[in-house]
Motif scaffolding. Structure first.
Motif, short mmCIF file in Angstrom:
data_model
loop_
_atom_site.label_atom_id
_atom_site.label_comp_id
_atom_site.label_asym_id
_atom_site.label_seq_id
_atom_site.Cartn_x
_atom_site.Cartn_y
_atom_site.Cartn_z
N GLU A 1 0.85 -1.17 0.00
CA GLU A 1 0.00 0.00 0.00
C GLU A 1 0.90 1.23 0.00
OE1 GLU A 1 -0.29 -2.46 2.44
OE2 GLU A 1 -1.84 -3.50 1.30
N VAL A 2 0.54 2.18 -0.84
CA VAL A 2 1.41 3.35 -0.97
C VAL A 2 0.63 4.53 -1.51
CG1 VAL A 2 2.09 2.77 -3.35
CG2 VAL A 2 3.64 4.13 -1.94
N ASN A 3 1.05 5.73 -1.14
CA ASN A 3 0.63 6.92 -1.87
C ASN A 3 1.81 7.29 -2.75
OD1 ASN A 3 -0.37 9.28 -2.87
ND2 ASN A 3 -0.68 10.29 -0.90
N ALA A 4 1.78 6.80 -4.00
CA ALA A 4 2.98 6.79 -4.83
C ALA A 4 3.35 8.19 -5.31
CB ALA A 4 2.76 5.88 -6.03
N GLU A 5 4.65 8.47 -5.22
CA GLU A 5 5.19 9.71 -5.79
C GLU A 5 6.21 9.34 -6.85
OE1 GLU A 5 6.71 12.04 -2.60
OE2 GLU A 5 4.76 12.20 -1.61
N GLY A 6 6.72 10.35 -7.54
CA GLY A 6 7.78 10.11 -8.52
C GLY A 6 7.26 9.61 -9.85
N ALA A 7 6.05 10.05 -10.23
CA ALA A 7 5.43 9.53 -11.45
C ALA A 7 6.28 9.78 -12.70
CB ALA A 7 4.05 10.13 -11.63
N GLY A 8 6.97 10.90 -12.74
CA GLY A 8 7.83 11.13 -13.91
C GLY A 8 7.06 11.73 -15.07
N VAL A 9 7.38 12.97 -15.42
CA VAL A 9 6.66 13.67 -16.48
C VAL A 9 6.94 13.01 -17.82
CG1 VAL A 9 6.75 15.82 -15.19
CG2 VAL A 9 8.50 15.34 -16.93
N SER A 10 6.07 13.27 -18.78
CA SER A 10 6.24 12.66 -20.09
C SER A 10 6.09 13.70 -21.19
CB SER A 10 5.19 11.56 -20.26
OG SER A 10 5.16 11.12 -21.60
#
Lengths: 750, 287, 159
Positions: free
Chosen positions: A595-604
């Protein structure tokens, strides 16, 4: 979470083109979508919708409808006896069932549930609504004027300066440096004004749901949605229920593109079920979808860019006025953030405006807010390159953002793929093949999208026979069950076919945010990998226990536990299947979860090239050739990455050429059907060539970036640049429909 | 609501005559859309497709009789009809998608009396005659006289069109239909134009008809546009005059499908292009 | 309201149902017979998601009344595979990723099968125009067109 998550590795499953697990269901008609669900004793629910763009509701008389045979429940706003805590859910409630005012053509004012559709239709006709019709406004620039008809009193935020209508709810500003100084340093400055029409996501599956609520207050809801947790949380508040008493199951979803991040029918169906005591199914007609779901903002944008003769941009300025429909949204801010994001600028200043009008509330549509901003900025960039005599790609390369650039919207970029995308386009045969023939023109543009992570929960069970059951909580909108299964198989070291991924209901996993922001392959993929690693840790411990060695002395290689080195002991590797078979003797079931509140999606970033031909006598545009370049970080399933790029491009082509919401003087939508809301058909298009770039996202174990949205950002500008060149006149208003294009050609000829 | 599927034209006419609010069902591609949208609420639907012979394309006195149950797809598959009247067939074949083609009929398209009906201009240009069946017997009426205004026909209560007759093509004749739509398929015409020509022995135009769709409340016979072609070989000067006259004859409105100015401009463009195709066909050359 | 009794053939099986006069064939398939593979995307013949074969003609089942099917033969997506064996087009759509959300897929498969039976060697342009009445919003059509063209080539090779 560490930002340097990515580790280079040799993939075995990721990057292959395996068949999707839901494929057979979807080619045989077996897959169950929103409208395909039934329940015994089910009623049909229908909405009564406002025929006026703006009207005060003096009274609603439902008595005749309630007295009709076969009518089991009638619902109006009076039945929703709640005051939502947040302004967001206040607006949702006002949107799903009008309060004292109907705010747009198609706004729901009442609903019925009856034993058949024909009875329900008759009941709608029997409901008497006394409207006081009010002046309306549907155009963004008109709605901002101080004397415009006002939708909501007292909702204007302090950020809005004096002199604007109360319809202007918010203003947001971004940028750095000194743009005045930048424009002074420029050898050439171009300022243009642009408009875009509202468009619709156009998903082929209309909104649909089936609700059933018992007298005990427990309820079940099946619906086609991009986020069933969001539906649950919203409906529970609107129905005054405990969240845990409502279970929402997502059906297969027939397209969304952001348009199903919404709640429309679900609370109404639940209320009808509560009142009738029976299951209630509701399905929108196509007309209802177009009139009363969530199209995009229409926009009015001003852009000014200055550059030196050597091609360096000295300043960028933009004013992004977005009409968000009848309720608050932040599309203008997103436009103001995205427009200049591809560029490394010393001086940049943008302002986003959020304006309400008498139209349905704008929902997300694939990179919400960004395509219109890119259309405006990239059109001026194209014109500047032309004025400076520079190649459009070289001009952009000279000004492109890169790792370490302070983005126009604030942050400093980590490793990004823009320059790689530009170079790939420059080297591509499409760019290097001259476009010959009269009335033809080639266009180029780039686009940016943030991408998103968010709350994610995944569970992964190791079954006794060595197969794996994977549960995720985001609807599979375009192959995500396949990509999750691939990442689980990759991490566990087992064949893809040994994993089956299901979409769990809201009672079976922790919170999962909506399928939006291109977040699923990134965030759910990350959680899947971490859940697999959790299971691996357990399996290593089980092997250690069997072998009588320390857990730390066990490693996981190619789907099996083995001693970590010669000193750890001499044991034959134990495969996942062997460990699974012994699970009940070594401590019980084996399951990993994360379970996570994910960060670091990375722009595209993406770049598109289009070749077009214009008929100068009719204004008709033909797209001759099209190529998409996009950074995917790592393409887990390349077919479906290409599919996202192609689909986004074609939606953008539709937006650029023929799609538009057309409102009459009366504020009524003139084209609520696929006949006159003209999405591209197969014969309108060429093949859409694709080139996937893979610049790893540092924030994901496999380097994955979201790919779903960026593809719709460049095509508006790409087509505008191509058509402008082909027609010999700069097109600044979308869509470039034949009447508009022909008029522009005639005007240019004088 | 009742559903009836009579097997003779007489039974159909008496059913239609006996009911105040009855609708004829042929292909259904328009009627069913209106039913679902609640725009029409008939007491009775009379499906005429079970009438014997109504789905036939037959050669008659050198011309062609096309039954009210003939789908537009079936017209497209009829080689001999297409050889005589390529313009009529292409008008019929432009209606809707492949799926719609399998159901829709040219006569249904005519009886909807929609200003933008794709099959009507070429029928009118061909001088087609409608065979009308009614409670008092049968009558023949020029197709041009069937539509009166948007959604309204000249048919009396109980009457329906059982077939349309296309007169003999004759030697050195040719026709063409073009329409303008924003996409390549699936749209309603913003402008439609049919041209039907017969040539004299010397290759000049002897008889001409130019008929416009979607630029008035019903189809428009653009007589001056036709006159501009008579006696010419459809050279550029004649075509320019035809285009100008066609533009002048158009009386369109501004709506979601186009502006007045756009429609008038495109009317001329299509008239010129259609005349060129019709002339090529009349000369027996491929186009 | 009195309902109409209809006897027809669906995917080779004789089938009876009752329908209201205004019910479309699509309503009947989905709501009476639970053949929900045919989808309602527009109910106006503009999207093709409800495509079926009626007496050998490709039609939108939303534009056919249920009552009209009396004595006719209807083929739907549910009849396309033979038991476990998929039609080559169905297999190709999976193998070549010619679907994303899948809502338009049944209609496109029914339409494409009819095309290949009429024309085993269509050009790209012919495929595009044949399928112009089948809207797909996810794929941009590229992989659909390729899957149909590739299947046509495979079927010609196998014939």
């Amino acid at each position: 979470m560490a930002k340097d998550e990515f580790q280079s590795r040799q993939f075995k499953v990721v990057g292959t083109r395996v068949p999707r697990p839901d494929g057979v269901d979807k080619v045989t008609g077996r897959a169950r979508y929103g409208a395909d669900i039934t329940a015994p004793g089910m009623l049909t629910g229908l909405c009564l919708r406002s025929p006026h763009a703006h009207a005060r509701i003096r009274s609603i008389d439902t008595s005749a409808a309630e007295a009709m045979k076969g009518v089991k429940a009638v619902v109006t706003r009076a039945d929703f006896d709640v005051t939502p805590e947040s302004s967001g859910n206040r607006d949702v409630l006002d949107n799903v069932m009008a309060g004292d005012k109907a705010l747009y053509d198609g706004h729901t004012v009442a609903a019925v549930a009856a034993t058949s559709r024909s009875v329900a239709r008759a009941a709608l006709k029997a409901i008497k609504v006394d409207y006081e019709v009010l002046p309306h406004v549907t155009d963004v620039d008109e709605a901002m004027k101080p004397d415009a008809p006002v939708l909501h009193e007292g909702r204007q935020q302090e950020s809005v300066p004096e002199g604007y209508s109360q319809n202007v709810l918010a203003r947001s500003q971004y940028g750095h440096g000194d743009v005045d100084k930048g424009f002074e340093e420029a050898d050439i400055v171009i300022e243009r004004h642009f408009t875009t029409a509202a468009t619709h996501q156009g998903y082929i599956e209309p909104h649909a749901c089936l609700a059933t609520m018992g007298g005990d207050g427990k309820a079940d809801l099946w619906c086609c949605t991009q986020g069933h947790y969001h539906v649950r949380d919203t409906c529970a508040e609107l129905l005054g229920m405990d969240t845990g008493q409502l279970k929402v199951t997502s059906s297969e979803i027939g397209g969304g593109f952001g348009g199903k991040t919404t709640v429309f029918l679900e609370p109404v169906a639940l209320m009808l079920s509560r009142k009738s005591g029976k299951p209630v199914k509701m399905t929108m007609s196509r007309e209802e979808v177009l009139r009363a779901s969530g199209p995009t903002a229409s926009t009015s944008v001003s852009i000014k860019i200055g550059a030196r003769k050597d091609g360096r941009i000295t300043a960028g300025w933009g004013d992004f006025r977005y009409q968000n429909g009848a309720f608050e949204a932040m599309n203008g801010a997103l436009g103001a953030m995205c427009g200049f994001a591809p560029y490394d600028l010393e001086n940049v200043r943008t302002t986003g405006w959020e304006v309400v009008t008498n139209r349905p509330k704008a929902a997300a549509y694939r990179a919400p807010g960004a395509p219109m901003a890119a259309f405006a900025v990239e059109s001026v960039v194209d014109e500047l390159a032309g004025e400076l005599g520079m190649d459009p790609i070289d001009f952009r390369l000279m000004n492109a953002a890169d790792e370490g650039t302070k983005a126009a919207y604030g942050p400093t970029y980590p490793a990004i793929g823009l320059k790689s995308v530009l170079e790939a386009a420059k080297d591509h045969p499409h760019w290097n093949t001259p476009l010959e023939g009269e009335n033809r023109g080639r266009g180029f543009a780039v686009g940016f999208w943030f991408n998103f992570g968010g709350n994610t929960s995944v569970s992964l069970m190791i079954n006794g026979d060595g197969t794996v059951s994977l549960s995720e909580g985001n609807p599979d909108i375009g192959g995500s069950r396949a990509s999750m299964s691939m990442m689980a198989a990759e991490e566990l070291g087992i064949p893809y076919e040994h994993v089956r991924c299901v979409i769990a209901d809201t009672a079976s996993l922790g919170q999962n945010d909506i399928t939006d922001g291109s977040r699923v392959t990134f965030a759910v993929g990350l959680a899947t990998i971490k859940a697999a690693r959790h299971a691996i840790d357990i399996m290593k411990a089980r092997a250690a226990r069997i072998w009588g060695i320390d857990e730390e002395a066990v490693e996981w290689v190619d789907g099996a536990a083995q001693p970590a080195g010669p000193n750890a002991g001499k044991f034959e590797p134990m495969t996942l299947k062997e460990i699974a078979a012994l699970a009940s003797k070594t401590g019980g079931p084996i399951a990993g979860h994360f379970e996570v509140n994910a960060e670091g999606a990375g722009v595209s970033f993406g770049a598109h090239i289009a070749d077009t031909e214009v008929d100068p006598e009719t204004g008709a545009v033909k797209v001759l050739r099209y190529t998409v370049f996009q950074d995917a970080g790592k393409a887990v399933h390349p077919d479906y990455v290409e599919g996202q790029m192609q689909g986004g491009a074609v939606q953008g082509i539709g937006w650029a050429l023929n799609e538009e919401y057309i409102y009459g003087e009366d504020g009524i939508l003139q084209n609520p059907g696929y006949l006159d809301y003209r999405i591209p058909v197969a014969s309108d298009l060429p093949m859409i060539d694709t080139k996937i770039l893979e610049i790893p996202n540092p924030g994901h174990p496999y380097g994955v970036r979201g790919v779903g949205e960026t593809g719709i950002v460049p095509p508006l500008a790409t087509l505008a640049n191509a058509v402008s060149r082909a027609a010999g006149v700069r097109m600044t208003s979308l869509p470039m429909s034949p009447p508009k294009l022909l008029a522009a050609i005639k005007a240019a000829k004088g | 609501m009742r559903f009836e599927a009579p097997t003779s034209p007489e039974d159909a006419a008496s059913l239609l005559a006996a009911t105040d609010n009855a609708r004829v069902l042929a292909g259904g591609t328009d009627l069913l859309v209106r039913l679902r949208a609640g725009q029409v609420e008939p007491e009775m639907i009379v499906d005429i497709k079970r009438i014997a012979g109504i789905d036939a394309i037959t050669s008659e006195d050198g011309g062609w009789r096309i039954g009210a149950g003939v789908s537009c797809a079936a017209m497209g598959e009829h080689d001999a009809l297409g050889a005589d009247y390529p313009g009529v067939v292409e008008g019929a074949e432009l209606i809707g998608s492949t799926q719609v083609q399998g159901r829709c009929t040219m006569i249904g398209n005519l009886c909807n009396a929609g200003p933008a009906a794709d099959s009507v201009p070429a029928m009118v240009a061909a001088g087609a005659i409608a065979h009308v069946v009614g409670p008092k017997g049968t009558r023949e009426a020029p197709v041009f006289e069937i539509p009166v205004s948007p959604g309204k026909t000249s048919l009396a209560k109980g009457e329906f069109i059982a077939s349309v007759y296309l007169p003999p093509r004759g030697a050195r004749g040719g026709d063409a239909y073009l329409r303008f739509i924003p996409r390549t398929e699936m749209d309603i015409a913003a402008v439609g134009c049919a041209v039907n020509l017969s040539l004299a022995d010397d290759g000049t135009v002897e008889k001409a008809s130019v008929v416009l769709g979607a630029v008035g409340p019903k189809v428009i016979e653009a007589a001056e546009a036709a006159a501009a072609l008579i006696g010419t070989t459809c050279d550029d000067t004649a075509l320019a005059a035809c285009a100008e006259a066609a533009t002048a004859a158009a009386t369109p409105i501004d709506d979601k499908r186009g502006t007045v100015e756009f429609r008038k401009d495109v009317t001329g463009v299509l008239a010129r292009r259609a005349a060129r195709i019709a002339y090529t066909r009349a000369k027996g050359e491929t186009s | 309201m009195s309902r109409i009794h209809v006897t027809t053939t669906i995917n080779g099986d004789e089938t009876e149902y009752l329908c209201e006069p205004q019910d479309t064939l699509l309503d009947v398939l989905r709501d009476e017979l639970d053949l929900t593979g045919s989808k309602e995307g527009c109910a106006s013949g503009d999207c093709g998601a409800c495509s079926v074969m009626l007496d050998g003609r490709l039609v939108c089942s939303c534009l056919v009344l249920g009552a009209e099917a009396e004595g006719r033969a209807v083929e739907t997506i549910e009849g396309m595979a033979s038991g476990e064996e998929l039609h080559p087009l169905q297999q190709a759509f999976i193998d070549k990723a010619a679907l994303q959300c899948g809502i338009c897929t049944p209609g496109i498969l029914v339409a494409a099968k009819d095309l290949l039976e009429r024309n085993p060697d269509p050009t790209e342009e012919e495929v595009r125009y044949w399928l112009a009445g089948n809207l797909c919003r996810c794929t941009g059509y590229d992989k659909i067109i390729r899957a149909v063209l590739d299947t046509a080539a495979d079927m010609r090779g196998a014939a």
